[in-house]
Enzyme design. Structure first.
Site, PDB file in Angstrom:
ATOM      1  N   HIS A  39       0.853  -1.190   0.000  1.00  0.00           N
ATOM      2  CA  HIS A  39       0.000   0.000   0.000  1.00  0.00           C
ATOM      3  C   HIS A  39       0.890   1.241   0.000  1.00  0.00           C
ATOM      4  O   HIS A  39       2.076   1.175   0.355  1.00  0.00           O
ATOM      5  CB  HIS A  39      -0.927  -0.008   1.209  1.00  0.00           C
ATOM      6  CG  HIS A  39      -2.032  -1.012   1.087  1.00  0.00           C
ATOM      7  ND1 HIS A  39      -2.633  -1.581   2.167  1.00  0.00           N
ATOM      8  CD2 HIS A  39      -2.647  -1.536  -0.007  1.00  0.00           C
ATOM      9  CE1 HIS A  39      -3.578  -2.418   1.753  1.00  0.00           C
ATOM     10  NE2 HIS A  39      -3.591  -2.412   0.440  1.00  0.00           N
ATOM     11  N   GLY A  86      -3.113  -2.031  -7.618  1.00  0.00           N
ATOM     12  CA  GLY A  86      -4.072  -2.761  -6.773  1.00  0.00           C
ATOM     13  C   GLY A  86      -5.512  -2.308  -6.930  1.00  0.00           C
ATOM     14  O   GLY A  86      -6.398  -3.128  -7.213  1.00  0.00           O
ATOM     15  N   ASP A  91      -4.564  -6.483  -7.487  1.00  0.00           N
ATOM     16  CA  ASP A  91      -4.684  -7.485  -6.419  1.00  0.00           C
ATOM     17  C   ASP A  91      -5.442  -8.705  -6.930  1.00  0.00           C
ATOM     18  O   ASP A  91      -5.100  -9.849  -6.608  1.00  0.00           O
ATOM     19  CB  ASP A  91      -5.402  -6.899  -5.197  1.00  0.00           C
ATOM     20  CG  ASP A  91      -4.593  -5.813  -4.515  1.00  0.00           C
ATOM     21  OD1 ASP A  91      -3.356  -5.814  -4.643  1.00  0.00           O
ATOM     22  OD2 ASP A  91      -5.212  -4.960  -3.845  1.00  0.00           O
ATOM     23  N   ASP A 111      -1.218  -1.577   4.763  1.00  0.00           N
ATOM     24  CA  ASP A 111      -1.334  -0.491   5.741  1.00  0.00           C
ATOM     25  C   ASP A 111      -2.498  -0.788   6.681  1.00  0.00           C
ATOM     26  O   ASP A 111      -3.654  -0.668   6.291  1.00  0.00           O
ATOM     27  CB  ASP A 111      -1.559   0.835   5.009  1.00  0.00           C
ATOM     28  CG  ASP A 111      -1.561   2.028   5.947  1.00  0.00           C
ATOM     29  OD1 ASP A 111      -1.569   1.828   7.185  1.00  0.00           O
ATOM     30  OD2 ASP A 111      -1.557   3.159   5.444  1.00  0.00           O
ATOM     31  N   HIS A 118     -10.062  -0.319  -2.156  1.00  0.00           N
ATOM     32  CA  HIS A 118     -10.198  -1.673  -2.698  1.00  0.00           C
ATOM     33  C   HIS A 118     -10.055  -2.740  -1.600  1.00  0.00           C
ATOM     34  O   HIS A 118      -9.591  -3.852  -1.864  1.00  0.00           O
ATOM     35  CB  HIS A 118      -9.178  -1.889  -3.825  1.00  0.00           C
ATOM     36  CG  HIS A 118      -7.750  -1.779  -3.385  1.00  0.00           C
ATOM     37  ND1 HIS A 118      -7.212  -0.649  -2.835  1.00  0.00           N
ATOM     38  CD2 HIS A 118      -6.748  -2.684  -3.421  1.00  0.00           C
ATOM     39  CE1 HIS A 118      -5.943  -0.859  -2.546  1.00  0.00           C
ATOM     40  NE2 HIS A 118      -5.644  -2.091  -2.890  1.00  0.00           N
ATOM     41  N   ASP A 121     -10.956  -6.258  -2.391  1.00  0.00           N
ATOM     42  CA  ASP A 121      -9.961  -6.953  -3.219  1.00  0.00           C
ATOM     43  C   ASP A 121      -8.802  -7.462  -2.367  1.00  0.00           C
ATOM     44  O   ASP A 121      -8.278  -8.558  -2.592  1.00  0.00           O
ATOM     45  CB  ASP A 121      -9.417  -6.029  -4.307  1.00  0.00           C
ATOM     46  CG  ASP A 121     -10.473  -5.570  -5.285  1.00  0.00           C
ATOM     47  OD1 ASP A 121     -11.538  -6.226  -5.366  1.00  0.00           O
ATOM     48  OD2 ASP A 121     -10.256  -4.548  -5.959  1.00  0.00           O
ATOM     49  N   ARG A 127      -7.512 -14.079   1.227  1.00  0.00           N
ATOM     50  CA  ARG A 127      -8.309 -15.314   1.325  1.00  0.00           C
ATOM     51  C   ARG A 127      -7.759 -16.369   0.370  1.00  0.00           C
ATOM     52  O   ARG A 127      -7.570 -17.525   0.736  1.00  0.00           O
ATOM     53  CB  ARG A 127      -9.781 -15.033   1.019  1.00  0.00           C
ATOM     54  CG  ARG A 127     -10.686 -16.244   1.203  1.00  0.00           C
ATOM     55  CD  ARG A 127     -12.128 -15.932   0.832  1.00  0.00           C
ATOM     56  NE  ARG A 127     -12.307 -15.732  -0.587  1.00  0.00           N
ATOM     57  CZ  ARG A 127     -12.392 -16.725  -1.494  1.00  0.00           C
ATOM     58  NH1 ARG A 127     -12.283 -17.975  -1.110  1.00  0.00           N
ATOM     59  NH2 ARG A 127     -12.563 -16.449  -2.761  1.00  0.00           N
TER      60      ARG A 127
END
Length: 170
Positions: A39, A86, A91, A111, A118, A121, A127
């Site tokens: 980030h 991203g 991402d 961060d 996002h 995302d 995940r």
């Protein structure tokens, strides 16, 4: 297998079937495919970490999202396969490559103090990394421990979770 008297006969037979089931794996070769993501407020920290570990990183294939990939490539003079930024789908591109077995390792300096536009995302990427059993470093300390692991320089059979019964495998 030691019989547990607290389990029903059906539960015991399911445990036996699962323990005898073949395990699905993906081979992580000696040269790892590493995705670098950071980030905005963490890009400098990732760049400093990458600079310190340039020698180790140069032995692997690097991927990066948008600006992160650009600054790492330019600063370290290493090739970095770049995805979109991203928030513009990068991402999700990294997540897709994880699903396809094209990313072995994720270094993601995120961060924790600022909401991201996002965030869904980001959550999806983490995940998928968890679902596909991808090592994930989220800060300098975890990245240091992982990059210096003896497993970084050898082939490794990464076990995939058994999703049968929960999700259809295609």
């Amino acid at each position: 297998m030691k019989e547990n008297t607290n389990l029903t006969e059906i539960e015991q037979s399911l445990i036996q079937v699962k323990s005898n089931a073949p395990k699905r794996t993906i081979r992580m070769h000696k040269v790892k495919k590493i995705a670098l993501v950071a980030h905005d407020n963490r890009k400098q920290a990732l760049l400093e970490w990458a600079d310190f570990n340039k020698g180790l990183l140069s032995n692997h294939i690097l991927f990066g999202t948008g600006t992160t990939g650009k600054i790492v490539s330019e600063h370290l003079d290493l090739p970095v396969h770049r995805f979109k930024s991203g928030p513009l789908g990068g991402d999700q591109q990294v997540g897709a490559k994880i699903c396809e077995g094209e990313i072995d390792f994720l270094i993601f300096f995120w961060d924790p103090l600022e909401a991201q536009p996002h965030d869904p995302d980001v959550k999806a990427l983490l995940r998928l990394a968890t679902l596909y059993n991808i090592p994930v470093a989220i800060d300098r300390a975890s990245a240091d421990f992982m990059i210096s692991s003896p497993l970084m320089n050898v082939s490794y059979e990464r076990m995939l979770p058994d999703a049968t019964g929960r999700y259809e495998v295609r």
